[in-house]
Design a protein around this motif. Structure first.
Motif, PDB file in Angstrom:
ATOM      1  N   UNK A 108       0.812  -1.219   0.000  1.00  0.00           N
ATOM      2  CA  UNK A 108       0.000   0.000   0.000  1.00  0.00           C
ATOM      3  C   UNK A 108       0.841   1.261   0.000  1.00  0.00           C
ATOM      4  N   UNK A 109       0.360   2.296   0.726  1.00  0.00           N
ATOM      5  CA  UNK A 109       1.056   3.577   0.719  1.00  0.00           C
ATOM      6  C   UNK A 109       1.641   3.972   2.062  1.00  0.00           C
ATOM      7  N   UNK A 110       0.773   4.088   3.081  1.00  0.00           N
ATOM      8  CA  UNK A 110       1.235   4.608   4.365  1.00  0.00           C
ATOM      9  C   UNK A 110       2.242   3.682   5.046  1.00  0.00           C
ATOM     10  N   UNK A 111       1.860   2.425   5.213  1.00  0.00           N
ATOM     11  CA  UNK A 111       2.737   1.471   5.899  1.00  0.00           C
ATOM     12  C   UNK A 111       3.960   1.139   5.052  1.00  0.00           C
ATOM     13  N   UNK A 112       3.742   1.005   3.765  1.00  0.00           N
ATOM     14  CA  UNK A 112       4.822   0.660   2.842  1.00  0.00           C
ATOM     15  C   UNK A 112       5.911   1.735   2.823  1.00  0.00           C
ATOM     16  N   UNK A 113       5.477   2.988   2.764  1.00  0.00           N
ATOM     17  CA  UNK A 113       6.446   4.089   2.719  1.00  0.00           C
ATOM     18  C   UNK A 113       6.921   4.486   4.115  1.00  0.00           C
ATOM     19  N   UNK A 114       6.023   4.436   5.078  1.00  0.00           N
ATOM     20  CA  UNK A 114       6.353   4.946   6.413  1.00  0.00           C
ATOM     21  C   UNK A 114       7.195   4.013   7.261  1.00  0.00           C
ATOM     22  N   UNK A 115       6.980   2.704   7.121  1.00  0.00           N
ATOM     23  CA  UNK A 115       7.704   1.806   8.031  1.00  0.00           C
ATOM     24  C   UNK A 115       9.222   1.812   7.841  1.00  0.00           C
ATOM     25  N   UNK A 116       9.745   1.918   6.611  1.00  0.00           N
ATOM     26  CA  UNK A 116      11.212   2.008   6.513  1.00  0.00           C
ATOM     27  C   UNK A 116      11.760   3.287   7.163  1.00  0.00           C
ATOM     28  N   UNK A 117      10.987   4.376   7.082  1.00  0.00           N
ATOM     29  CA  UNK A 117      11.438   5.631   7.703  1.00  0.00           C
ATOM     30  C   UNK A 117      11.517   5.439   9.216  1.00  0.00           C
ATOM     31  N   UNK A 118      10.467   4.853   9.784  1.00  0.00           N
ATOM     32  CA  UNK A 118      10.462   4.625  11.224  1.00  0.00           C
ATOM     33  C   UNK A 118      11.583   3.667  11.631  1.00  0.00           C
ATOM     34  N   UNK A 119      11.782   2.608  10.844  1.00  0.00           N
ATOM     35  CA  UNK A 119      12.839   1.632  11.156  1.00  0.00           C
ATOM     36  C   UNK A 119      14.206   2.318  11.192  1.00  0.00           C
ATOM     37  N   UNK A 120      14.414   3.234  10.266  1.00  0.00           N
ATOM     38  CA  UNK A 120      15.696   3.953  10.203  1.00  0.00           C
ATOM     39  C   UNK A 120      15.930   4.712  11.508  1.00  0.00           C
TER      40      UNK A 120
END
Ligand code: GDP
Length: 390
Positions: A108-120
């Motif tokens: 999708x969009x939110x989880x797909x794009x947002x989770x790598x940012x948060x993981x970083x």
């Protein structure tokens, strides 16, 4: 294993909500759960994550309506509002946790794009490991979802200590559409996470685990930044009713079988085999796993050290590496024996290869379409000698 779990996006939030419900039902309050989304309605639909632990991001850009399938926008919003998310995590408290667990649908969009940012950010700021549970799209969802998932996966793998994959395509239930399958798939995911969460937990009063697995052993199994797949199998335990009626003698025979020491151990080892060889969260070649972890949970009289040792030896033969950890968790709150097998750092995963291919095709098609569109738009005005306004 005390997780600080963040459900990012719709799928992530729903799975975490169910995980939270499950933990509450079994009387555990160690799970910390935070839901992050760009869509207000998704957050409102959650039932077990308290409203104060739900964060709506991107309001100025998408006004609470979500980012659709635009994971670049998802990543941009997460990056811009990372402070809000990190502050919420800090306020909820991180001193007692063993690991972070980010849960998201990667197509999708939110989880797909947002989770790598948060993981970083989490991996930079905290010493605890950061894991992600990534749900892969089913093939029928199309190439854009594949492209999103492939990009998200590549980025996540740069920052997480481990990425546990779940393949929606492999888990779609017979005779059901993918949407109809979601609730059941989510249950399957949560069953597995719940067993993992029991590692290192104090056992119920009056019970003793024979081979206890500590949270550090989960951490050691999952180290290295690879992809993992989880197997799971259960066996209902027979009620100890005295047999009567037509099949009474059969039941009696069964009871004797149940208590026989030798058989108990065979049953545990074959249940572990069934877990490892059965349906994995992402189908993969078990022979390509670097490490494995086995956890068996059930009433103490059904657990067996010898059986677990046997299973461990068998698994050592199956995987590429030699590190297999095994333990049990006695509990009276179940009518099943459950075996969980974590295959860590697997490298032979056909679906991931296929996704990469589909993603490459999608990327090329998008680029070609864009080029064509620009050329055609320009050609619309070619014949007239008009000047732009400014
Ligand atoms: P987001 O809200 O923009 O992060 O998007 P979603 O979380 O809806 O991600 C879309 C992907 O997740 C698609 O591949 C869907 O098939 C999948 N998905 C959406 N909801 C669920 C769910 O409840 N369970 C599972 N297993 N997958 C889901």
């Amino acid at each position: 294993m005390r997780f600080f779990a963040i459900g990012f996006g719709q799928a992530g939030g729903k799975i975490l909500d169910l995980f939270m419900e499950n933990e509450k039902l079994r009387g555990s309050n160690t799970l910390k759960a935070l839901a992050v989304n760009t869509a207000r309605t998704d957050l409102m639909g959650l039932k077990h994550i308290p409203p104060k632990n739900r964060i709506l991001i991107g309001q100025t850009i998408v006004k609470g309506h979500g980012v659709g399938t635009d994971n670049k926008l998802g990543a941009k919003i997460a990056q811009e509002e990372i402070e809000t998310v990190l502050n919420a995590i800090d306020e909820m408290g991180t001193h007692e946790i063993d690991a972070f667990l980010i849960i998201a649908g990667l197509g999708g969009g939110t989880g797909s794009g947002g989770s790598p940012v948060l993981a970083k950010y989490l991996s930079e700021m905290y010493s605890e490991p950061v894991y992600a549970v990534g749900v892969l799209p089913a093939p029928e969802e199309g190439k854009l979802y594949s492209l999103n998932a492939a990009r998200s996966m590549i980025t996540l793998l740069k920052y997480v200590d481990n990425l546990i994959l779940v393949d929606n395509g492999a888990w779609k239930f017979e005779g059901m559409s993918l949407r109809e399958s979601y609730a059941k798939i989510n249950e399957e995911i949560v069953r597995r996470l719940a067993i993992l969460a029991r590692a290192g937990e104090p056992v119920e009063e009056g019970l003793v685990g024979e081979m206890v697995v500590d949270s550090s052993e989960v951490i050691n199994t999952l180290r290295g930044g690879g992809i993992s797949s989880i197997g799971y199998a259960t066996l209902p335990i027979q009620e100890k009713k005295k047999g009567g009626g037509l099949f009474g003698f059969l039941k009696k025979k069964e009871e004797q079988v149940v208590t026989a020491e030798e058989d108990r151990s065979t049953r545990i080892s074959s249940l572990v085999r069934k877990a490892a060889l059965g349906r994995l969260t992402i189908p993969c070649n078990i022979g390509s796993a670097e490490r494995a972890l086995v956890l068996v949970a059930g009433p103490p009289e059904y657990l067996d050290r010898k059986g677990l040792e046997k299973a461990k030896l068998w698994l050592e033969e199956q995987i590429a590496g030699v590190e297999v950890r095994a333990g049990d968790y006695p509990t009276r709150r179940t009518k099943h024996i459950a075996a969980l097998v974590v295959l860590a750092n697997v490298t032979d995963i056909p679906r991931v290869k296929q996704l990469q291919k589909l993603a490459a095709e999608a990327k090329e098609e998008v680029e070609i379409a864009e080029k064509e569109r620009i050329e055609k738009t320009i050609s619309l005005f070619e014949e007239e000698d008009l000047e732009p306004l400014f």
